[in-house]
Design a protein around this motif. Sequence first.
Motif, PDB file in Angstrom:
ATOM      1  N   LYS A 102       0.837  -1.206   0.000  1.00 29.43           N
ATOM      2  CA  LYS A 102       0.000   0.000   0.000  1.00 29.43           C
ATOM      3  C   LYS A 102       0.870   1.254   0.000  1.00 29.43           C
ATOM      4  CE  LYS A 102      -4.131  -1.826   2.308  1.00 29.43           C
ATOM      5  NZ  LYS A 102      -4.984  -1.747   3.523  1.00 29.43           N
ATOM      6  N   THR A 105      -3.624  -0.453  -4.319  1.00 30.39           N
ATOM      7  CA  THR A 105      -4.901  -0.125  -3.692  1.00 30.39           C
ATOM      8  C   THR A 105      -5.514  -1.336  -2.994  1.00 30.39           C
ATOM      9  OG1 THR A 105      -6.207  -0.699  -5.659  1.00 30.39           O
ATOM     10  CG2 THR A 105      -5.316   1.552  -5.523  1.00 30.39           C
ATOM     11  N   ASP A 106      -6.496  -1.044  -2.128  1.00 24.65           N
ATOM     12  CA  ASP A 106      -7.230  -2.116  -1.451  1.00 24.65           C
ATOM     13  C   ASP A 106      -7.942  -3.001  -2.469  1.00 24.65           C
ATOM     14  OD1 ASP A 106      -6.554  -1.487   1.202  1.00 24.65           O
ATOM     15  OD2 ASP A 106      -8.143   0.022   1.330  1.00 24.65           O
ATOM     16  N   SER A 131      -7.435  -6.936  -2.730  1.00 20.01           N
ATOM     17  CA  SER A 131      -8.588  -7.779  -2.409  1.00 20.01           C
ATOM     18  C   SER A 131      -8.714  -8.966  -3.355  1.00 20.01           C
ATOM     19  CB  SER A 131      -9.874  -6.955  -2.452  1.00 20.01           C
ATOM     20  OG  SER A 131     -10.173  -6.559  -3.778  1.00 20.01           O
TER      21      SER A 131
END
Length: 320
Positions: free
Chosen positions: A276, A281-282, A286
């Motif tokens: 990060k 990005t998340d 994910s």
Amino acid sequence: MQSIFSFIHSHLLQGQKVMLMTVIGRDGSSPGKQGFKMAVASDGTFTGSIGGGVMEHRLSEQARRLLKQPDLPAPFIVFQDHDPEAKDNRSGMICSGGQTIAFIPLTQQELAVVRQILDAVEKEEKGVMALTEKGIAFRKGEELTVPTESQILSESRWEYKQQLGMPDTLYIFGGGHVGLALSKIFSHLDFKIVLFDNRNGLNTFEENRFAHEKQVVRYTEVTGLVPEGFNVYVVIVTFAHKSDEQVLEQMLGKDLKYLGLMGSAKKIETIFGNLKKKGFTDEQLSKVHAPIGFPINSETPAEIAVSIAAEIIAVKNGAK
């Protein structure tokens, strides 16, 4: 796939006729997945499966009867309803859902096409096999965006297409005990296996006879070793969190079917935190299956490999 067309090719060479049955449509929880195949030869022998049970037995017997006729029928499709209360096309099974099976009669006239298909599978030569009401065809060099496509407009207008020459491929980063156990399991699952490690002389890497390809690499330079695609699966099980992070960083921007990282929750949290800070990005993170595998309290390399294999199969088959 290879065994089916090897069977067909050898029987056609012997002057026999063969009926190729392929599941071209599936609804609900039907046991026959789209793409399942079964071939029945005129000598009564057969190979493959279209879902098993009483339905498969009945349809294979139908294929045998048709092969005994002087004139083979044109290609046709059969719908099988697995609802025991169904009024029409009842399969005899009780699992609900339904499936559509294409019957493609093959003689020596189709030998050249079958040879092309077999070559594409064996040599990984890209192309598309097509089954229609007109028969079987192979379109060399073509590429689909998905493994299979099917369109059933009516009993007399239908088409099934399947990508060939692009096998499901598992790229394993880490040639240790887990990498070895994974290779062994996936050698039985119709996957091509590519194994990477950065250590020369590693015994588990050298002893691995299940991987189709093995390569000693620099973990900082692996971006170009893994292509993108619906058939690409990546597992990161290196011996150190630093190398795990190096490999993961290079895989995050790729369009992959599956990307998994082995490690404890704390290790995953640390690696994700570092990435990060580098701008990932998340949403990107994910997509990583981490900690890798289904939670079955696995401890040994073999148990860990089973949990990973189960998760990959679930992703491959679209399980929710």
